[in-house]
Enzyme design. Structure first.
Site, PDB file in Angstrom:
ATOM      1  N   ASP A  92       0.830  -1.209   0.000  1.00  0.00           N
ATOM      2  CA  ASP A  92       0.000   0.000   0.000  1.00  0.00           C
ATOM      3  C   ASP A  92       0.869   1.265   0.000  1.00  0.00           C
ATOM      4  O   ASP A  92       1.983   1.260   0.519  1.00  0.00           O
ATOM      5  CB  ASP A  92      -0.918  -0.021   1.230  1.00  0.00           C
ATOM      6  CG  ASP A  92      -2.096   0.929   1.090  1.00  0.00           C
ATOM      7  OD1 ASP A  92      -2.336   1.437  -0.020  1.00  0.00           O
ATOM      8  OD2 ASP A  92      -2.777   1.163   2.112  1.00  0.00           O
ATOM      9  N   ASN A 126     -11.012  -2.365  -5.542  1.00  0.00           N
ATOM     10  CA  ASN A 126     -10.200  -1.451  -6.347  1.00  0.00           C
ATOM     11  C   ASN A 126     -10.833  -1.109  -7.708  1.00  0.00           C
ATOM     12  O   ASN A 126     -10.431  -0.139  -8.351  1.00  0.00           O
ATOM     13  CB  ASN A 126      -8.772  -1.989  -6.552  1.00  0.00           C
ATOM     14  CG  ASN A 126      -7.906  -1.922  -5.304  1.00  0.00           C
ATOM     15  OD1 ASN A 126      -7.070  -2.780  -5.057  1.00  0.00           O
ATOM     16  ND2 ASN A 126      -8.097  -0.877  -4.485  1.00  0.00           N
TER      17      ASN A 126
HETATM   18  C1  IPE Z   1      -5.643  -2.771  -0.371  1.00  0.00           C
HETATM   19  O1  IPE Z   1      -5.188  -1.471  -0.562  1.00  0.00           O
HETATM   20  C2  IPE Z   1      -5.595  -3.517  -1.653  1.00  0.00           C
HETATM   21  C3  IPE Z   1      -4.268  -3.705  -2.246  1.00  0.00           C
HETATM   22  C4  IPE Z   1      -3.127  -3.394  -1.721  1.00  0.00           C
HETATM   23  C5  IPE Z   1      -4.288  -4.326  -3.522  1.00  0.00           C
HETATM   24  P1  IPE Z   1      -6.203  -0.246  -0.706  1.00  0.00           P
HETATM   25  O2  IPE Z   1      -5.366   0.963  -0.719  1.00  0.00           O
HETATM   26  O3  IPE Z   1      -7.106  -0.453  -1.836  1.00  0.00           O
HETATM   27  O4  IPE Z   1      -7.026  -0.363   0.655  1.00  0.00           O
HETATM   28  P2  IPE Z   1      -8.074   0.632   1.328  1.00  0.00           P
HETATM   29  O5  IPE Z   1      -9.250   0.706   0.417  1.00  0.00           O
HETATM   30  O6  IPE Z   1      -7.402   1.938   1.495  1.00  0.00           O
HETATM   31  O7  IPE Z   1      -8.413   0.001   2.630  1.00  0.00           O
HETATM   32  C1  IPE Z   2      -1.493   0.203  -3.384  1.00  0.00           C
HETATM   33  O1  IPE Z   2      -1.262   1.564  -3.386  1.00  0.00           O
HETATM   34  C2  IPE Z   2      -1.671  -0.357  -4.769  1.00  0.00           C
HETATM   35  C3  IPE Z   2      -3.033  -0.820  -5.074  1.00  0.00           C
HETATM   36  C4  IPE Z   2      -4.058  -0.821  -4.272  1.00  0.00           C
HETATM   37  C5  IPE Z   2      -3.251  -1.317  -6.418  1.00  0.00           C
HETATM   38  P1  IPE Z   2      -2.456   2.608  -3.440  1.00  0.00           P
HETATM   39  O2  IPE Z   2      -2.775   2.894  -4.854  1.00  0.00           O
HETATM   40  O3  IPE Z   2      -3.592   2.139  -2.593  1.00  0.00           O
HETATM   41  O4  IPE Z   2      -1.782   3.888  -2.772  1.00  0.00           O
HETATM   42  P2  IPE Z   2      -2.448   4.919  -1.766  1.00  0.00           P
HETATM   43  O5  IPE Z   2      -3.013   4.133  -0.628  1.00  0.00           O
HETATM   44  O6  IPE Z   2      -3.518   5.634  -2.533  1.00  0.00           O
HETATM   45  O7  IPE Z   2      -1.328   5.795  -1.365  1.00  0.00           O
HETATM   46 MG    MG Z   3      -4.056   2.385  -0.648  1.00  0.00          MG
END
Ligand code: IPE
Ligand code: IPE
Ligand code: MG
Length: 249
Positions: free
Chosen positions: A22, A70
């Site tokens: 993340d 996502n």
């Molecule tokens: C969780 O990350 C899913 C992945 C890392 C693929 P998100 O960034 O989507 O999670 P939330 O929605 O903030 O909890």
């Molecule tokens: C994790 O990073 C990758 C995926 C969920 C695909 P994020 O895209 O959630 O990054 P933040 O949480 O917005 O910084």
């Molecule tokens: Mg995230």
């Protein structure tokens, strides 16, 4: 700098590490770049953590790459991520084979775009005989989806009398999850300072140690991984018993 690697106790490694990667979007923002720049730079961290885990002797590494939730992101970001999965899986295929790493995937794979699904299937097939480590990508995965599918599958076996209700136990449940071929993770790491599970392996993480790192995923490197493993090794895993019982055994 002295690597943290030398402090890791080789006899006490987790067999399976699961990671919620993340912080890509926030990393990009810090660099004044669009979110997809963060995803592109996250690939480097995937490579480094995969290599470091295999070298250490970790047997299973699960990476949460895309959740069912996502899909709610802007269409352009979703499209870029799907393309990135295709190009990364294809580009990394040689390295996976060179490092003797077997690729697997969990999630609702058939609902991925066709090209993503095909690239994944191809990489899974061509690495299927590798044995140093199994790398499991959680793609279009969510734990509630998986638990729902498991319930449907067991209900189906009961209604067709292949299974009696009294036969349902933890083993049967495990056997009907997408993770049936893998042991439960002993260690779950989430990067970027968020302290939540986000629909990841709810059943399988029942007794995992949860380690949270403030590092944003694109900056997460092998030393960060070692640091999380050291934190895991400092924990006392009690499984319902008392501390005294655990120390004795
Ligand atoms: C969780 O990350 C899913 C992945 C890392 C693929 P998100 O960034 O989507 O999670 P939330 O929605 O903030 O909890
Ligand atoms: C994790 O990073 C990758 C995926 C969920 C695909 P994020 O895209 O959630 O990054 P933040 O949480 O917005 O910084
Ligand atoms: Mg995230």
């Amino acid at each position: 700098m002295d690597s943290l690697l030398h402090h890791i106790e080789k006899g006490g490694l987790p067999h399976h590490i699961a990671i919620i990667m993340d912080g890509n979007g926030r990393w990009a923002k810090r660099h004044n770049k669009p979110r997809v720049f963060g995803h592109q730079n996250g690939v480097k961290a995937v490579r480094e953590v995969t290599e470091a885990s295999a070298e250490l002797g970790i047997k299973y590494l699960t990476l949460y790459a895309f959740s069912k939730e996502n899909w709610r992101r802007p269409q352009a970001e979703v499209n870029t991520l799907m393309r990135l999965f295709v190009s990364t899986v294809s580009k990394e295929l040689n390295t996976l084979n060179k490092n003797n790493i077997r690729l697997k995937a969990i999630g609702d794979l058939e609902r991925l775009p066709k090209r993503t699904f095909e690239a994944l299937k191809n990489a899974i097939e061509s690495t299927s005989n590798n044995s140093q480590m199994t790398l499991i990508l959680a793609l279009n995965y969510s734990s509630r989806w998986e638990i729902t599918e498991m319930t449907k599958s067991i209900a189906d076996q009961v209604s067709s009398e292949k299974l009696g209700i009294e036969d349902i136990n933890e083993e049967i449940i495990n056997a009907n999850l997408t993770t049936h071929a893998f042991p439960d993770p002993e260690l779950m790491i989430r990067t970027s300072g968020e302290h939540r599970i986000s629909n990841f392996l709810l059943w399988q993480l029942s007794y995992a140690e949860l380690v949270f790192s403030d590092t944003l995923w694109p900056d997460f490197n092998r030393e960060d991984l070692y640091s999380c493993i050291l934190e895991y090794q400092r924990r006392e895993r009690r499984f319902g018993m008392t501390g005294e019982q655990v120390v004795k055994s």
